[in-house]
Design a protein around this motif. Structure first.
Motif, short mmCIF file in Angstrom:
data_model
loop_
_atom_site.label_atom_id
_atom_site.label_comp_id
_atom_site.label_asym_id
_atom_site.label_seq_id
_atom_site.Cartn_x
_atom_site.Cartn_y
_atom_site.Cartn_z
N HIS A 54 0.58 -1.19 -0.01
CA HIS A 54 0.01 0.19 0.19
C HIS A 54 0.98 1.11 0.01
N VAL A 56 0.15 5.64 -0.27
CA VAL A 56 -1.04 6.42 -0.25
C VAL A 56 -1.26 7.37 -1.46
N SER A 57 -0.06 7.88 -1.78
CA SER A 57 -0.16 8.69 -3.03
C SER A 57 1.17 8.51 -3.96
N THR A 84 -3.58 2.25 -3.74
CA THR A 84 -3.32 3.49 -3.14
C THR A 84 -4.70 4.15 -2.62
N THR A 85 -4.40 5.45 -2.18
CA THR A 85 -5.53 6.14 -1.43
C THR A 85 -5.97 7.15 -2.45
N GLU A 133 1.16 5.07 7.86
CA GLU A 133 -0.47 4.92 7.88
C GLU A 133 -0.95 4.38 9.08
#
Length: 416
Positions: A54, A56-57, A84-85, A133
């Motif tokens: 994972h 995030v960006s 990803t977020t 995270e």
């Protein structure tokens, strides 16, 4: 505790629903991946050994790129899922992991039903989460289901540390549901332990960002040179700029042009939604400018606005020097190593807490310079353009800093 957390999360979502609906309507990025995030996933290979990475960006995606590649080489039969977020993170991940991952999708919201659906769909053996995270429900359900969760490349800024300390009683049991928490530095590890993680859970791994490698051939670099018509121009990159920083970069560029050199500017706002406002700023700058998305080039323009995604890391390879943004705002700076990896000197503003340890290394090794205001940025920029000996020294130092700090990938792979 997790039950109460979910009740509060759902209650807040209901209370804030009108605001959420308006935000979704106004900003497409907020609704990107909504159905995935809420729990609607599909996948037909969940009977195989699966690892989820994972990020995030964009920054985290780039940071784990080499780690995922190395993991694939060691475990060619495993299923690899990338999550990803953000929408921009998703776009970059699909390009970066096109021939490596089995699927790229969105990370679930931290509701119990979304998380449970994610785990039932992909049936992962382990989850590797880039940087720090903290999703309480996700980690708790993973622990119940026997799924190992790791943090890699973890870091805690002094600002975040002060906030986390107030939540220590809540966070401590969450941290201890992780299998391992790998932090970038001793300071990061000490902060993590101080806010509740058990000492035997936390290890120092170094920084994945030093394990990046140049990934362009000379032929590909020449392609970019030809497309942008760089010729004998020396390109100054204003990279990942935030609101208020474009003006600083333009002022420094204006003074640089007065020196009569052949400088050109590649301006790269951090967020796509700012392209239009930066375009207006360039209209009023007095310079001829064009857009990368229009295939404009430096032959007839002083400035090119890089308004495409995923190209900046490559275009550092054909620049002369780079300013890294987010460092004259409270953003905390962005990663200087993306330019240093191409043996390019870096200039940065004074606010770099996001990459404090990285900047400590690259400034001490003299491949980056911290400046405190527009005047200092201008003076350093002109100095690098005029003083070839200084410029070449910083370029050579940039190469050596990577040779001395690699190794985080092998450490993590051996431990997980």
């Amino acid at each position: 505790m997790i039950f109460i957390y979910n009740i509060v999360l759902i209650a807040l979502s209901v209370i804030l629903l009108p605001i959420i609906i308006i935000a979704f309507a106004i900003q497409p990025k907020f609704r990107a991946g909504f159905w995935n995030k809420i729990g609607f996933y599909s996948f037909d290979k969940k009977d195989k050994k699966t690892t989820v990475f994972h990020a995030v960006s964009v920054g985290e995606t780039n940071a784990i790129k080499e780690l995922v590649k190395a993991y694939r080489e060691r475990h060619p039969e495993d299923i690899i899922i990338i999550t990803t977020t953000t929408k921009t993170g998703q776009e970059v991940a699909k390009k970066a992991f096109e021939n490596i991952a089995d699927k790229v999708t969105y990370y679930p919201y931290d509701f119990f039903f979304s998380v449970y659906s994610f785990f039932k769909t992909f049936n992962p053996e382990k989850i590797v989460i880039a940087e720090t995270e903290i999703w309480p429900c996700f980690v708790s359900i993973a622990k119940i289901m026997g799924i190992k969760v790791y943090t890699v490349n973890g870091r805690i800024s002094p600002h975040s540390y002060n906030g986390y300390k107030k939540l220590k009683l809540f966070l401590a049991p969450i941290f201890n549901r992780y299998e391992k928490i790998f932090m970038q530095s001793k300071d990061d590890a000490a902060r993590m332990i101080d806010i509740g993680a058990k000492q035997d859970k936390v290890e120092v791994m170094g920084n994945l960002k030093f394990d990046i490698t140049p990934n362009l051939s000379e032929e590909e670099k020449n392609k970019y040179r030809e497309e942008l018509k760089t010729y004998n121009y020396r390109i100054f990159v204003g990279a990942s700029t935030h609101k208020g920083e474009d003006e600083i970069v333009l002022e420094a560029f204006k003074e640089l042009k007065k020196e009569g050199n052949n400088a050109k500017l590649l301006l790269v706002p951090r967020h796509p939604q700012r392209y239009e406002e930066v375009g207006i700023l360039l209209d009023n700058s007095g310079y001829k400018w064009g857009k990368r998305s229009n295939n404009d080039n430096f032959e007839n323009n002083d400035i090119i606005l890089l308004d495409t995604m995923g190209e900046l890391a490559k275009l550092f390879s054909i620049c002369h020097i780079a300013f890294i943004g987010g460092s004259f705002t409270q953003t905390g700076g962005h990663n200087p190593l993306e330019a240093n990896i191409w043996n390019k000197p870096v200039l940065s503003g004074p606010i770099t807490f996001n990459f404090k340890d990285v900047y400590k290394i690259v400034t001490e090794k003299e491949c980056a310079v911290i400046v405190n205001n527009t005047k200092e940025l201008t003076n350093e920029l002109i100095s690098f353009y005029k003083d070839n000996e200084k410029y070449n020294s910083y370029c050579n130092n940039a190469k050596s800093v990577f040779d001395e700090n690699r190794g985080a990938i092998n450490y993590v792979l051996n431990r997980i």
